[in-house]
Motif scaffolding. Structure first.
Motif, mmCIF file in Angstrom:
data_model
loop_
_atom_site.group_PDB
_atom_site.id
_atom_site.type_symbol
_atom_site.label_atom_id
_atom_site.label_comp_id
_atom_site.label_asym_id
_atom_site.label_seq_id
_atom_site.Cartn_x
_atom_site.Cartn_y
_atom_site.Cartn_z
ATOM 1 N N ARG A 159 0.837 -1.202 0.000
ATOM 2 C CA ARG A 159 0.000 0.000 0.000
ATOM 3 C C ARG A 159 0.874 1.255 0.000
ATOM 4 O O ARG A 159 0.521 2.271 -0.605
ATOM 5 N N GLY A 160 2.012 1.184 0.704
ATOM 6 C CA GLY A 160 2.931 2.316 0.680
ATOM 7 C C GLY A 160 3.478 2.557 -0.719
ATOM 8 O O GLY A 160 3.567 3.691 -1.184
ATOM 9 N N HIS A 197 5.055 -7.471 -5.166
ATOM 10 C CA HIS A 197 4.040 -8.065 -6.036
ATOM 11 C C HIS A 197 4.231 -9.581 -6.125
ATOM 12 O O HIS A 197 3.278 -10.348 -6.004
ATOM 13 N N GLY A 198 5.480 -10.010 -6.327
ATOM 14 C CA GLY A 198 5.758 -11.442 -6.438
ATOM 15 C C GLY A 198 5.455 -12.193 -5.153
ATOM 16 O O GLY A 198 4.894 -13.292 -5.176
ATOM 17 N N ALA A 199 5.817 -11.594 -4.025
ATOM 18 C CA ALA A 199 5.564 -12.255 -2.739
ATOM 19 C C ALA A 199 4.070 -12.380 -2.466
ATOM 20 O O ALA A 199 3.597 -13.412 -1.975
ATOM 21 N N ARG A 213 -7.848 -12.985 0.755
ATOM 22 C CA ARG A 213 -7.240 -13.363 -0.525
ATOM 23 C C ARG A 213 -7.660 -12.399 -1.634
ATOM 24 O O ARG A 213 -6.842 -11.996 -2.457
ATOM 25 N N ALA A 214 -8.928 -12.015 -1.642
ATOM 26 C CA ALA A 214 -9.406 -11.075 -2.648
ATOM 27 C C ALA A 214 -8.716 -9.718 -2.498
ATOM 28 O O ALA A 214 -8.342 -9.080 -3.489
ATOM 29 N N ALA A 218 -6.290 -7.886 -5.182
ATOM 30 C CA ALA A 218 -6.626 -6.536 -5.625
ATOM 31 C C ALA A 218 -5.411 -5.616 -5.508
ATOM 32 O O ALA A 218 -5.171 -4.768 -6.379
ATOM 33 N N VAL A 219 -4.646 -5.790 -4.422
ATOM 34 C CA VAL A 219 -3.436 -4.989 -4.265
ATOM 35 C C VAL A 219 -2.423 -5.344 -5.355
ATOM 36 O O VAL A 219 -1.722 -4.472 -5.879
#
Length: 311
Positions: A159-160, A197-199, A213-214, A218-219
């Motif tokens: 989010r940061g 993103h990968g993690a 999970r959703a 979404a993030v």
């Protein structure tokens, strides 16, 4: 679903499995209250009274408190007469009619997060099979809590990055007077974004809570569409991909594999991270490459970034 509620669901499921696998008359447990050195009993299975409900167990007190203090499983064959524990909670235990009791601490990263109990209404030794099953049940809760902790940390970091800590965002925090310094800092921030993103994508299949999970996925989409990304910048699309009306569609697993490849993982490493065989990873990668019109792993990653599928 709130974190506390989701954690309670994990505990509830573990208690149900414990009773089913061992035949224990009663199973109950709870988690450490935030900011307080005590476990609050919140989940009951097989009880006939409310005597144990909301009971606060302090470290060192009773059987569960002893398990917390020693950070290891403890058991007694007759709770009320045992000289190996203190007896602050005898009234509640007697009201429920419990005699033989075991307690297993739930430990995540060397910190006790809760206690899982199993009990019989008769005074008899609890065998190794029962104790092992209780330890396994506690391990299940530990794994779920560890995954949730990891997800929460990654979500906070992501989010940061989605806000003002990545290059290309209005008011972004990267500020350098030298061109080389700015480029270097920008590259580091994008590397952090891609690692996050990968993690997150790798963790998604392990998250039981559908709402979490959703949110996690979404993030991931937000990271892929971050300002400064190829999709946001309107970069030219690679062969095999279409415009917004007919954009390339990858399956979740194809995207998971491509996300791992994007951070330099081999097929074997991607398989270990995603719980897949290397051959399966290879098949997903081939399928993704075909859809993206790519002939190499690098081309596939570049094409996915231009299509806005990866950050």
């Amino acid at each position: 679903m709130a974190t506390g509620a989701a954690d309670a669901v994990e505990m509830r499921g573990a208690l149900m499995r414990l009773r089913r696998e061992t035949g224990l008359a009663v199973a109950f447990g709870g988690l450490v209250e935030p900011g307080r050195a005590q476990v609050r009993i919140s989940e009951l299975n097989g009880t006939t009274t409310a005597a144990l409900s909301a009971l606060a167990v302090s470290s060192g007190n009773g059987l569960g408190g002893k398990a917390v203090a020693l950070v290891r499983p403890c058991a007694v064959s007759d709770y009320s007469s045992s000289r190996r524990i203190s007896h602050e909670y005898d009234v509640a235990v007697a009201a429920e009619g419990l005699r033989s009791v075991l307690a297993v601490p739930v430990v995540v990263r060397r910190r006790v997060r809760g206690v899982l109990y199993g009990a019989l209404r008769s005074a008899q030794p609890l065998g190794d099979r029962t104790l092992s099953a209780a330890v396994e049940a506690a391990r299940d809760v530990e794994q779920s809590l560890a995954v949730r902790d990891e997800v929460d940390g990654l979500l906070a970091a992501a989010r940061g990055l989605c806000g003002h800590d990545h290059p290309g965002a209005p008011g972004g925090s990267v500020r350098h007077t030298g061109a080389q310094g700015a480029q270097g800092a920008e590259g580091m921030v994008w590397e952090r974004l891609r690692e996050a993103h990968g993690a997150l994508r790798a963790l998604a299949p392990r998250v039981v809570d559908p709402a979490l999970r959703a949110e996690l996925l979404a993030v991931c989409e937000t990271l892929a569409a971050s300002p400064g990304s190829a999709r946001s910048a309107g970069s030219e699309r690679p062969p095999g991909s279409a415009g917004p009306a007919g954009q390339v569609r990858l399956t979740p697993r194809e995207l998971d594999v491509l996300t791992c490849v994007a951070v330099g993982a081999t097929n074997a490493a991607a398989g270990e991270r995603l719980g897949l065989r290397a051959e399966t990873v290879k098949a997903y990668l081939r399928s993704a490459m075909r859809k993206l019109g790519a002939h190499t792993r690098l081309e596939a990653v570049v094409a996915a970034r231009r299509a806005g599928l990866l950050p």
